[in-house]
Design a protein around this motif. Structure first.
Motif, short mmCIF file in Angstrom:
data_model
loop_
_atom_site.label_atom_id
_atom_site.label_comp_id
_atom_site.label_asym_id
_atom_site.label_seq_id
_atom_site.Cartn_x
_atom_site.Cartn_y
_atom_site.Cartn_z
N UNK A 68 25.12 9.52 2.83
CA UNK A 68 25.88 10.73 3.12
C UNK A 68 25.98 11.62 1.89
N UNK A 69 25.60 12.88 2.08
CA UNK A 69 25.74 13.91 1.05
C UNK A 69 27.02 14.70 1.31
N UNK A 70 27.71 15.11 0.26
CA UNK A 70 28.93 15.91 0.37
C UNK A 70 28.65 17.33 -0.10
N UNK A 71 29.04 18.30 0.72
CA UNK A 71 28.85 19.72 0.40
C UNK A 71 30.11 20.29 -0.24
N UNK A 72 29.92 21.08 -1.30
CA UNK A 72 31.05 21.75 -1.95
C UNK A 72 30.54 23.00 -2.64
N UNK A 73 31.48 23.85 -3.06
CA UNK A 73 31.12 25.03 -3.83
C UNK A 73 31.41 26.33 -3.10
N UNK A 106 31.70 19.98 3.68
CA UNK A 106 31.13 19.25 4.79
C UNK A 106 30.38 18.02 4.30
N UNK A 107 29.84 17.28 5.25
CA UNK A 107 29.03 16.10 4.93
C UNK A 107 27.78 16.08 5.78
N UNK A 108 26.70 15.58 5.19
CA UNK A 108 25.41 15.49 5.88
C UNK A 108 24.91 14.05 5.77
N UNK A 109 24.53 13.46 6.89
CA UNK A 109 24.13 12.05 6.93
C UNK A 109 22.66 11.93 7.30
N UNK A 110 21.93 11.07 6.55
CA UNK A 110 20.53 10.79 6.83
C UNK A 110 20.35 9.29 7.05
N UNK A 111 19.83 8.88 8.21
CA UNK A 111 19.53 7.46 8.43
C UNK A 111 18.31 7.02 7.62
N UNK A 112 18.22 5.73 7.33
CA UNK A 112 17.07 5.20 6.62
C UNK A 112 16.82 3.77 7.07
N UNK A 113 15.61 3.31 6.85
CA UNK A 113 15.28 1.88 6.94
C UNK A 113 14.84 1.46 5.55
N UNK A 114 15.20 0.23 5.13
CA UNK A 114 15.05 -0.13 3.73
C UNK A 114 14.08 -1.25 3.47
N UNK A 115 14.32 -1.95 2.38
CA UNK A 115 13.45 -3.01 1.90
C UNK A 115 13.76 -4.33 2.61
N UNK A 116 12.79 -5.21 2.64
CA UNK A 116 12.99 -6.55 3.20
C UNK A 116 13.43 -7.55 2.14
N UNK A 138 29.32 28.35 10.12
CA UNK A 138 28.24 29.07 9.45
C UNK A 138 27.09 29.45 10.37
N UNK A 139 27.06 28.92 11.58
CA UNK A 139 25.87 29.08 12.43
C UNK A 139 25.82 30.38 13.21
N UNK A 140 26.95 31.05 13.37
CA UNK A 140 26.96 32.28 14.17
C UNK A 140 26.47 33.47 13.35
N UNK A 182 14.29 13.68 10.21
CA UNK A 182 14.48 14.44 11.45
C UNK A 182 15.76 14.06 12.19
N UNK A 183 16.38 12.95 11.80
CA UNK A 183 17.62 12.52 12.46
C UNK A 183 18.86 12.86 11.63
N UNK A 184 18.66 13.54 10.50
CA UNK A 184 19.81 13.94 9.70
C UNK A 184 20.65 15.01 10.40
N UNK A 185 21.95 15.04 10.09
CA UNK A 185 22.83 16.02 10.74
C UNK A 185 24.05 16.29 9.89
N UNK A 186 24.67 17.46 10.17
CA UNK A 186 25.90 17.85 9.47
C UNK A 186 27.14 17.24 10.11
#
Length: 320
Positions: free
Chosen positions: A89-94, A45-55, A32-34, A20-24
């Motif tokens: 971070x994901x990278x958008x192309x195409x 573009x790039x899309x970032x998703x936060x995460x919490x990981x392993x101990x 593209x939004x209009x 829910x905290x991911x964003x472009x």
């Protein structure tokens, strides 16, 4: 003889993604939004998703590479070592190959849904792009509801009371004849009302209803607005067809929904009848004043039954 051996092992991480905290990151080009995605256009573009990981801090955590392709557009994550917490971070192309004014929802291996496409409502559009002029824009009425798309054109008023109002019905003329359901009301001089199935989707994305009437779209003497999440918007979200049921606005206490709104004061003279005709059975027959021509008629499939006075030659319903 005693031998000692040390081995380095890469451990695949199993982080918890905060989808829910991911964003472009405001990096997608072109915009593209209009009006949605356009076939033949290349997007980046790039899309970032936060995460919490392993101990397991003594291990080197690895995430696998990932590639997701849909309608000619590709999201790519290169994989590699990650920290116990952070972002990927994901990278958008195409080049987009889907339908005109389209939308895409990418689903990652971790289950996150990444949306790329038009807004859901006029209100969302004006919030993202202050200063957007009034007019017809493209929307995805399923945004945030389904991974499928429901692309639709709607007329937006972007100036009245802060803007973001969607036109869902308009009546005019002094002649008395039936109105018809339509997919889109393309301008405030365009007679008709939005089909109920589409109206429900619009109402589900809104919180308020505004009624306007007067001599023209630019000179309406009367304007009144419901409270946020009041009975009016709840009635428009309903498919109920019973008289005075959940799909009609005219029920006990609902007049106060409009009259007690302190954020947007009424304009003009408004009065309300308390009787309800048996044909008030849901959109477009939300409320009828039962012959009292000085009261509000919210009865949008008959020309003269939808205004504060029989002298008004123009009336309309808006959702925000």
């Amino acid at each position: 003889m005693k031998l000692n051996h040390t081995a380095t092992v890469d451990v695949l991480a199993n982080p918890t993604y905060q989808c829910n905290l991911g964003s472009w990151n405001n990096t997608v080009a072109p915009e593209y939004r209009i009006n949605g995605l356009i076939p033949g256009v290349s997007y980046t573009g790039t899309y970032t998703i936060p995460y919490t990981g392993s101990s397991e801090s003594d291990c080197e955590l690895q995430l696998p590479a990932e590639t997701i392709t849909q309608d000619g557009l590709t999201l790519t994550y290169t994989g590699g070592p990650v920290s116990p917490t952070g972002t990927i971070t994901y990278t958008l192309s195409g080049t987009y190959t889907g339908p005109n004014n389209g939308a895409i929802t990418f689903t990652t291996a971790s289950g996150c849904q990444i949306y790329l496409g038009p807004c859901r409502s006029c209100k969302e559009l004006i919030n993202l792009f202050p200063g957007t002029p009034s007019g017809v824009y493209t929307f995805n009425l399923y945004k945030g509801v389904s991974t499928s798309s429901y692309i639709h054109n709607l007329y937006c008023d972007m100036t009245t009371n802060g803007g973001g109002w969607t036109l869902v019905s308009r009546n005019g003329s002094s002649s008395r004849f039936g109105q018809s359901g339509r997919n889109t009301i393309s301008e405030p001089t365009d007679n008709g009302y939005i089909f109920r199935s589409i109206l429900i989707l619009i109402a589900n994305a809104g919180t308020q209803v505004q009624l306007r009437s007067g001599s023209s779209p630019t000179n309406y003497a009367h304007r009144i607005t419901s409270q946020p999440e009041g009975p009016a918007i709840l009635a428009l979200r309903s498919s109920d067809n019973t008289n005075a049921g959940s799909g009609t606005w005219h029920r006990s206490g609902v007049i106060q929904d409009f009259m007690n709104n302190t954020t947007i004061s009424p304009t003009g003279s408004w009065s309300w009848a308390v009787s309800c005709q048996s044909t008030a059975a849901g959109w477009p027959r939300m409320f009828h004043a039962c012959g009292n021509t000085n009261s509000v008629h919210w009865y949008m499939d008959v020309i003269t039954e939808n205004r504060t006075s029989s002298g008004d030659s123009w009336a309309s319903t808006w959702i925000r």
